[in-house]
Design a protein around this motif. Structure first.
Motif, mmCIF file in Angstrom:
data_model
loop_
_atom_site.group_PDB
_atom_site.id
_atom_site.type_symbol
_atom_site.label_atom_id
_atom_site.label_comp_id
_atom_site.label_asym_id
_atom_site.label_seq_id
_atom_site.Cartn_x
_atom_site.Cartn_y
_atom_site.Cartn_z
ATOM 1 N N GLY A 91 0.821 -1.204 0.000
ATOM 2 C CA GLY A 91 0.000 0.000 0.000
ATOM 3 C C GLY A 91 0.856 1.256 0.000
ATOM 4 N N ALA A 132 -5.438 -9.082 -3.883
ATOM 5 C CA ALA A 132 -6.472 -8.047 -3.854
ATOM 6 C C ALA A 132 -6.122 -6.966 -4.876
ATOM 7 C CB ALA A 132 -6.596 -7.441 -2.461
ATOM 8 N N LYS A 186 -7.550 -1.325 -3.224
ATOM 9 C CA LYS A 186 -6.761 -1.101 -2.013
ATOM 10 C C LYS A 186 -6.366 0.369 -1.897
ATOM 11 C CE LYS A 186 -3.510 -4.060 -0.917
ATOM 12 N NZ LYS A 186 -2.397 -5.033 -0.977
ATOM 13 N N GLU A 217 -7.666 2.857 1.054
ATOM 14 C CA GLU A 217 -6.630 3.421 1.931
ATOM 15 C C GLU A 217 -6.614 4.946 1.913
ATOM 16 O OE1 GLU A 217 -1.766 3.348 2.594
ATOM 17 O OE2 GLU A 217 -2.597 2.385 0.802
ATOM 18 N N VAL A 229 -10.431 -10.024 -2.731
ATOM 19 C CA VAL A 229 -10.205 -9.934 -1.285
ATOM 20 C C VAL A 229 -10.274 -11.339 -0.682
ATOM 21 C CG1 VAL A 229 -11.155 -9.084 0.893
ATOM 22 C CG2 VAL A 229 -10.975 -7.548 -1.068
#
Length: 190
Positions: free
Chosen positions: A24, A100, A105, A109, A167
């Motif tokens: 991420g 994912a 994501k 986020e 996911v």
């Protein structure tokens, strides 16, 4: 005369994509990037300008590769068969990336912070949804799905199913391949 860089920019973007995809935006530090890309800070900034700029390039590559892959699949198999095959393909994983969706994501986020990269991720998600809806429209025009179906609604649902599948594929206690088969099978009932 400026020196020509001694690295392959596309390779660096691909390697950055994989680390960003796994960790991420917040979980990837500049030091992580410098180490993974084998660049010193000055070279990193000269090549990409900032972490956000590199993240955007990596996310664009991820999204564009997905669009190309789905279009090529549709060109080879036809629209409905491509949509049936796609769920299994999206959960196949390389050893360097997550299962994912990087776009989802990123959106989750960074959306809460109103970060511009969240908006960019959303643009890519919308573009993919539009492509999926177009494939349903083509399948409907070819008589492969009934005229009572709304291709835009099918596209939204299909994308949502794929995001959930991806996911689920991250979880060890879920049989993601079975879910992928269920998604594919449901398209035979249209």
């Amino acid at each position: 005369m400026p020196r020509k860089p001694s690295f392959d920019r596309d390779d660096l973007i691909e390697r950055a994509r994989d680390i960003f995809w796994r960790r991420g935006w917040a979980g990837t530090s500049l030091k992580d990037l410098e180490k993974t890309l084998d660049l010193r800070p000055g070279s990193f900034y000269a090549a990409f300008g900032s972490k956000d700029a590199l993240y955007e390039l990596a996310m664009d590559k991820y999204a564009n590769d997905g669009v190309i892959r789905l279009k090529e699949l549709a060109d080879t198999l036809g629209p409905l068969e491509a949509l049936k095959s796609h769920p299994k393909l999206v959960i196949q994983n390389t050893e360097n990336a997550a299962k994912a969706c990087m776009l989802a994501k990123t959106f989750v986020e960074l959306h809460i912070h109103r970060h511009p990269l969240a908006a960019r991720a959303n643009e890519h998600l919308a573009k993919m949804q539009s492509l999926i809806s177009d494939l349903f429209t083509q399948a409907q025009a070819a008589g492969e799905i009934g005229s009572q179906h709304n291709p835009a609604q099918l596209g939204r649902r299909y994308q949502s199913d794929l995001l959930g599948l991806r996911v689920s594929a991250e979880r060890d206690d879920i049989d993601a391949a079975a879910i992928a088969d269920e998604i594919s099978s449901s398209l035979g009932n249209l």
